[in-house]
Scaffold this active site. Structure first.
Site, short mmCIF file in Angstrom:
data_model
loop_
_atom_site.label_atom_id
_atom_site.label_comp_id
_atom_site.label_asym_id
_atom_site.label_seq_id
_atom_site.Cartn_x
_atom_site.Cartn_y
_atom_site.Cartn_z
N LYS A 185 -68.98 -68.28 -60.34
CA LYS A 185 -69.05 -66.91 -60.87
C LYS A 185 -67.85 -66.54 -61.74
CE LYS A 185 -72.06 -64.70 -59.83
NZ LYS A 185 -73.40 -64.59 -60.46
N CYS A 208 -25.37 -79.44 -73.20
CA CYS A 208 -25.04 -78.13 -73.77
C CYS A 208 -24.01 -77.41 -72.90
CB CYS A 208 -26.33 -77.32 -73.96
SG CYS A 208 -26.14 -75.89 -75.06
N GLU A 231 -33.30 -83.93 -74.34
CA GLU A 231 -34.59 -83.90 -73.64
C GLU A 231 -35.73 -83.47 -74.56
OE1 GLU A 231 -32.77 -79.77 -72.72
OE2 GLU A 231 -32.10 -81.82 -73.15
N THR A 261 -66.15 -68.36 -63.73
CA THR A 261 -66.38 -68.98 -65.03
C THR A 261 -67.45 -68.22 -65.81
OG1 THR A 261 -65.67 -71.18 -64.36
CG2 THR A 261 -67.24 -71.06 -66.18
N MET A 316 -22.15 -79.73 -70.69
CA MET A 316 -21.04 -80.44 -71.33
C MET A 316 -19.80 -79.55 -71.34
SD MET A 316 -20.64 -81.43 -75.34
CE MET A 316 -19.02 -81.56 -76.09
N LEU A 359 -53.48 -72.26 -66.25
CA LEU A 359 -54.51 -73.26 -65.97
C LEU A 359 -54.20 -74.60 -66.63
CD1 LEU A 359 -57.95 -71.41 -66.20
CD2 LEU A 359 -56.82 -72.34 -64.17
N HIS A 383 -29.54 -81.03 -77.15
CA HIS A 383 -30.55 -81.13 -76.10
C HIS A 383 -31.41 -82.38 -76.31
CE1 HIS A 383 -30.13 -77.15 -74.10
NE2 HIS A 383 -29.60 -76.81 -75.27
#
Length: 542
Positions: free
Chosen positions: A188, A380, A516, A190, A383, A15, A514
């Site tokens: 309902k 990584c 990112e 919820t 490369m 969610l 990494h």
């Protein structure tokens, strides 16, 4: 006084509890508060390090070397607060610690039980290492009603009682599905989700209701009535066109106001959300666009590359262009010509991965980029495959390969058996445990003057996060550099290659780390900024 906000989820998984937590953290920051975000995961793995990316998504790595849930990436991107090892815990880690204590005799002969020993361990984690933060936001993984989540729910129930309402708050995220045949949103699910929470003694203070359309006031009032919350504490969590709109959207719905009201804090403080408005405007109104092909192993689940996708978006924000991503399974290039899929793209990125499957396809993608002068970023494993490709087709090492794939005639990439972390020597063996045994976390890298890498970063020494156990063999450096591949970044001792590049190419860079993981929408990583900039230049030539 540090206040705790516990975020739970119900009805279905995925969610967006992580995004909700991150966005709330950003809003509290905008009000001038110091925040810390944590994730409590109910699965039995000690950490996600050995879990399949196509099942669990990416593994986010912190500076201090923890392999964590991808939601910690959202936390960092939205707040800029660096996550730590203590910000993610799993059932596996909790039980490992409890059992270890039992074996040492720490419980003094007591019968070790879920309550109080496991719940005490969870509480200790949630409250540990808190400094001068005004708020600690703890996201509880899983879905209310799952058996795995029960110890965590019991722990936060106890914490709320112990801290008192003035220091602890519960936010529950649920789903309001729309039934087309009935033409209405249904409350309902919820109601039942809140009933599940109540059954374990937890009354939520705020409900966030995910929906793909506006929630009528009558439905909000109905939810408030049956779930025992104030109507204004029912917050619509509506779908948006970019995740960076979420803080703005939640503020418009009054989420941060309800949190301040609950804790009796000033509600009318002026918020400066201009940073988020600016980011959203750039995402929605770019001046152009580029197409980047991501050639990876785990493209069947895009969450496997969550931070990577966001870092490319950040590179687009920095250049005021829209980055269109084409996800390509690298195995396809072992059966089909790369031209069929890569002709016309403005940049090629080959990300990290493990194992031999799809590696030849990545090598073919790197060759296409090198020979066609297409901007290339290898991360990584990407490369390593680029270096192998160069060795085979430019340096005369036709048998070049990686020992990760078995015995090699020319092991251009090999297993790291030891390296230095700070003042500590770390050693690994081929047959050792897989979990937590890689080179993990932030390490320094020294850049070579006059190289593209040095120009991009604008400084001599950088720090980037790693997650790998194989390295390019430095013994091949002389041969490869003689053929035209430059080692532009090295570990402080000069033994571990960190960055390679090809001078004369429009943009060809491979990095062992990494990048990112450190990119943020308001602080794009320089490598992604430069890579997208090169793709923009390529697009003008196509």
């Amino acid at each position: 006084m540090t206040r705790f906000i516990f975020i739970t989820g119900g009805v279905v998984s995925s969610l967006g509890k992580g995004l909700a937590s991150a966005a709330l953290g950003a809003l509290l920051q905008a009000r001038g508060y110091r925040v810390r975000l944590r994730k409590l995961d109910p699965y039995l793995n000690v950490d996600p390090g050995t879990m399949s990316p196509t099942q669990h998504g990416e593994v986010f790595v912190t500076d201090d070397g923890a392999e964590t849930d991808l939601d910690l990436g959202h936390y960092e991107r939205f707040t800029g607060v660096a996550a730590r090892r203590g910000d993610n815990v799993t059932t596996g880690r909790i039980y490992s610690d409890v059992i270890a204590r039992e074996r040492r005799g720490d419980y003094l002969g007591k019968t070790v039980q879920v309550i109080p020993h496991v719940t005490d361990a969870i509480k200790a984690f949630a409250t540990a290492d808190v400094e001068d933060e005004d708020f600690v936001l703890c996201e509880i993984g899983g879905t209310v009603g799952d058996i795995e989540s029960l110890p965590f729910l019991e722990a936060i129930r106890q914490l709320r009682n112990e801290m008192g309402a003035e220091r602890a708050m519960i936010i529950h995220l649920t789903l309001l599905p729309y039934i087309p045949s009935a033409g209405e949103l249904k409350t309902k699910p919820t109601q039942h989700s809140v009933k599940e929470l109540l059954s374990v003694g937890i009354q939520p203070d705020v409900l966030m209701c995910r929906s793909d359309r506006p929630i009528p006031e009558a439905e909000r009032a109905k939810i408030a009535l049956f779930c025992n919350v104030r109507p204004e504490a029912v917050i619509p969590a509506l779908d948006v066109d970019t995740i960076y709109q979420v803080p703005v959207s939640y503020h418009a719905q009054g989420l941060d106001i309800q949190v301040c009201r609950y804790f009796r804090l000033p509600q009318d403080a002026a918020l400066d959300l201009s940073r988020w408005h600016g980011i959203v405007d750039r995402v929605r109104n770019p001046e152009g666009g580029v197409t980047i092909a991501v050639v990876g192993k785990y493209t069947s689940l895009i969450d496997s590359y969550k931070s990577l996708a966001e870092a490319l978006v950040h590179g687009g924000i920095a250049n005021n262009v829209k980055v269109r991503l084409t996800w390509i399974d690298s195995q396809i290039f072992e059966r089909e010509d790369t031209v069929l899929h890569l002709e016309g793209v403005h940049g090629i990125l080959v990300p990290g991965g493990f194992g031999e499957r799809g590696s030849e396809g990545m090598i073919n993608a790197a060759r296409f980029a090198r020979e066609r002068d297409v901007p290339y970023l290898g991360i990584c494993f990407g490369m390593q495959m680029a270096v192998i490709e160069f060795a085979r087709h430019k340096a005369g090492l036709t048998e070049a390969g990686s020992s990760e794939f078995g015995e090699q005639t020319a092991p251009l990439v090999g297993l790291m058996t030891e390296w230095t972390r700070g003042n500590e020597r770390v050693e690994r063996t081929q047959d050792g445990d897989l979990g937590g045994t890689m080179r993990l976390g932030a390490y320094p890298c020294h850049l070579v003057p006059g190289t593209r890498a040095r120009e991009i970063y604008g400084r001599d020494v950088i720090s980037e996060r790693h997650r790998h156990r194989y390295e390019v063999n430095i013994d091949y450096r002389e041969t490869l550099e003689a053929a035209g591949l430059v080692f532009s970044g090295l570990s402080p001792d000069g033994v571990l290659p960190e960055i390679v590049e090809i001078p004369g190419h429009s943009w060809f860079v491979g990095v062992q780390f990494h990048p990112e993981l450190k990119s943020k929408p308001f602080d794009p990583h320089p490598l992604f900024t430069s890579f997208v900039q090169a793709a923009v230049a390529k697009s003008r030539l196509v």
